[in-house]
Design an enzyme around this catalytic site. Structure first.
Site, short mmCIF file in Angstrom:
data_model
loop_
_atom_site.label_atom_id
_atom_site.label_comp_id
_atom_site.label_asym_id
_atom_site.label_seq_id
_atom_site.Cartn_x
_atom_site.Cartn_y
_atom_site.Cartn_z
N SER A 135 0.73 -1.27 0.12
CA SER A 135 0.03 -0.23 0.03
C SER A 135 0.97 1.30 0.14
O SER A 135 0.39 2.44 -0.16
CB SER A 135 -0.84 0.08 1.18
OG SER A 135 -0.24 0.08 2.26
N HIS A 156 -3.64 -4.10 -4.84
CA HIS A 156 -3.71 -3.83 -3.45
C HIS A 156 -5.23 -3.98 -3.07
O HIS A 156 -6.12 -3.20 -3.27
CB HIS A 156 -3.47 -2.09 -3.47
CG HIS A 156 -3.67 -1.30 -2.16
ND1 HIS A 156 -3.99 -0.30 -2.11
CD2 HIS A 156 -3.49 -2.08 -1.00
CE1 HIS A 156 -4.08 0.18 -0.62
NE2 HIS A 156 -3.77 -0.97 -0.07
N GLU A 168 -7.17 -1.90 -5.96
CA GLU A 168 -6.25 -1.01 -6.95
C GLU A 168 -5.24 -2.01 -7.81
O GLU A 168 -4.38 -2.73 -7.24
CB GLU A 168 -5.43 -0.08 -6.17
CG GLU A 168 -6.30 0.91 -5.60
CD GLU A 168 -5.45 1.93 -4.66
OE1 GLU A 168 -5.89 3.15 -4.70
OE2 GLU A 168 -4.72 1.53 -4.03
N ASN A 206 -4.82 6.54 -1.29
CA ASN A 206 -3.98 7.08 -0.39
C ASN A 206 -3.62 8.38 -0.44
O ASN A 206 -2.98 9.20 0.15
CB ASN A 206 -2.93 5.99 0.21
CG ASN A 206 -3.32 5.12 1.12
OD1 ASN A 206 -4.23 5.29 2.03
ND2 ASN A 206 -2.90 3.85 1.34
#
Length: 514
Positions: A135, A156, A168, A206
């Site tokens: 991540s 991910h 992801e 993120n």
């Protein structure tokens, strides 16, 4: 991989066939979750962990979870039994030789992952897809030393992997398009919602989520409002499931701060991602959130959470004058009328004139005190004014108490709680949404992901009530751009300077005119 070894997806591309073996390296929480997903998709799954007994313990946990699904009626016994027979434990990497896909979920250290995949290349076939669940690390860097970096991707998953739909699919600099497509279609075949993205710090979620935390922390640092009130406004007006302070307490302040710092450093200390000193001090003091018993809020037994500031009941004005179009706040007019407030419409610059002479304006990045003798009261943006249960208002010291009470009473008449915060530019929801939209628009224009995948990722990955680009389209990119411009004037660090992606969308929205 041959055509007979694959399952054809809707677009004609190939997903990994259920008959092929999937290996998962790392038997911790994430590894267990990914293994369970692949197992229930029909694959033979081989679980491996370098720690003695970890793979056996992880497999036992997976089987216990499957039994619970049967007990809850979410899985039939025959499916559970068949899945149990397909779950294997490996004690040596060599046992993964027949894998068609290997997903790694080990410690987040670049050297460890590089060494692991280097060893795997000597074991698995050349057509085996290699994937990392990282991540925070660069997919490109992990694959950098590989003999065949083209077959390496990021997959991910979000925790808990069996429950959360988003995956992801990250393409590194050397990732082949066929490998990324195979990973994407495989995740889709597993019942997940995959999104494609380039290898960029933070990937989609993120990276784009940073302002959700950062703007709340900035308002708190400027003494605009306390954490409980900021959380309440973002939940009850913004529509977010959790406020940033309670969410970071749940995640762990150290974890959240580390991600923010990693993204900031990876972008060469770009001011748009600057970490918070207040959060740094919280981490340094050991107040890490729920896991330590104290974060922004106390969690020890017998302690009470602080309540958000809520204004006392006030009398609503009998009549108001709406000057011009209120833009995204226009739905308030119908709510006022339904509450029995007489509304007069007049031309003007888009604000509400209160009986005492005060002006009630939607947050635009300016502050009330800059208007000197005028009585300006700002109110915050809402995702849906009809559904919102709380509204924040702010004003300067020069505004009369009577005007403030009229504003409070007006919103209370529609059934909403009112939080009075200090006079900070952009308030809470408006500046947060503007920054989320700006980071999202910039990511799309830089080729990180498509607009559709960005919005999907933010809705599914972090439960946002709307994708940032979708929300910005509702508010209007012209308004978003103007608000950021006003914030940039007041904080000339570059943090709030509108990206070219935002400016371009604002110009297009305005028919090509600035």
């Amino acid at each position: 991989m041959t055509v007979t070894d694959a399952a054809s997806g809707p677009s004609g591309t190939e997903a990994l066939a259920p008959s092929r073996t999937v290996a998962v390296i790392g038997a911790g929480t994430m590894g267990q979750g990914i293994a369970q997903v692949a197992l229930l998709a029909g694959h033979r799954v081989c679980l491996y962990d370098v720690a003695a007994g970890a793979a056996e313990a992880g497999a036992a946990t997976i089987l216990t979870r499957l039994e619970r699904l049967v007990e809850k009626g979410r899985l039939d016994e025959s499916t559970r039994g068949a899945a149990a027979l397909r779950l294997e434990r490996a004690t040596d990497l060599a046992e993964l030789a027949d894998s068609a896909l290997v997903v790694e979920a080990v410690v987040e250290r670049l050297s460890v992952k590089q060494e692991l995949f280097g060893a795997l290349e000597e074991i698995v076939a050349d057509d085996c897809l290699l994937a990392t669940n990282t991540s925070s690390l660069s997919v490109t860097a992990i694959a950098g030393a590989l003999r065949l970096p083209g077959r390496f991707v990021g997959l991910h998953f979000f925790n808990p992997a069996p429950l959360l739909p988003l995956v992801e699919v990250v393409s590194g600099f050397a990732t082949d398009e066929d490998a990324a497509t195979r990973a994407y279609e495989t995740a889709k075949a597993w019942g997940k919602t995959p999104v494609r993205c380039a290898d960029t710090p933070g990937f989609i979620v993120n990276r784009i989520a940073r302002p959700f935390y950062a703007e709340a922390l900035r308002v708190h640092e400027e003494r605009g409002a306390d954490p409980a009130t900021i959380d309440a406004v973002l939940r009850e007006s913004g529509g977010f499931r959790m406020g940033p302070f309670e969410l970071t307490d749940l995640i762990g302040q150290d974890v959240n701060e580390a991600v923010t710092r990693s993204v900031w450093e990876s972008f060469f200390q770009d001011p748009k991602f600057t970490p918070s000193l207040a959060q740094r001090r919280l981490v340094q003091s050991g107040r890490l959130g729920r896991k330590s018993g104290q974060g922004w809020f106390p969690y020890a037994e017998g302690t009470e959470r602080p309540e958000p500031h809520t204004a006392a009941p006030a009398k609503a004005p009998e009549a108001i004058t709406v000057r011009g179009d209120l833009g995204p706040a226009e739905p308030l007019v119908a709510l006022f009328e339904e509450a029995g407030v007489k509304v007069r419409r007049r031309g003007g610059g888009g604000y509400i004139r209160l009986p005492g002479g005060g002006r009630l304006c939607l947050a635009d990045g300016e502050t009330s005190f800059e208007f000197y003798e005028q009585e300006i009261i700002y109110f915050d943006l809402a995702l849906d004014y009809a559904a919102a249960t709380r509204i924040a208002v702010s004003t300067a010291a020069a505004t009369s108490p009577e005007s403030l009470q009229e504003a409070i009473g007006l919103f209370q008449a529609t059934g909403k709680r009112v939080s009075v915060i200090e006079d900070v530019p952009g308030m809470i929801v408006a500046r947060t949404v503007a920054m989320l939209a700006d980071i999202a628009a910039d990511a799309v224009d830089r080729g990180v992901a498509s607009a559709e995948d960005v919005d999907t990722a933010m809705r599914l990955g972090v439960n946002y009530p709307a994708g940032p680009l979708e929300w910005a389209s509702r508010v209007g990119f012209r308004r978003i751009c103007d608000l950021l411009g006003e914030l940039h004037q007041r904080y000339p660090t570059g943090r709030y300077a509108p990206s070219l992606g935002t400016v371009r969308r604002a110009v297009e929205e305005n028919g090509g005119s600035r």
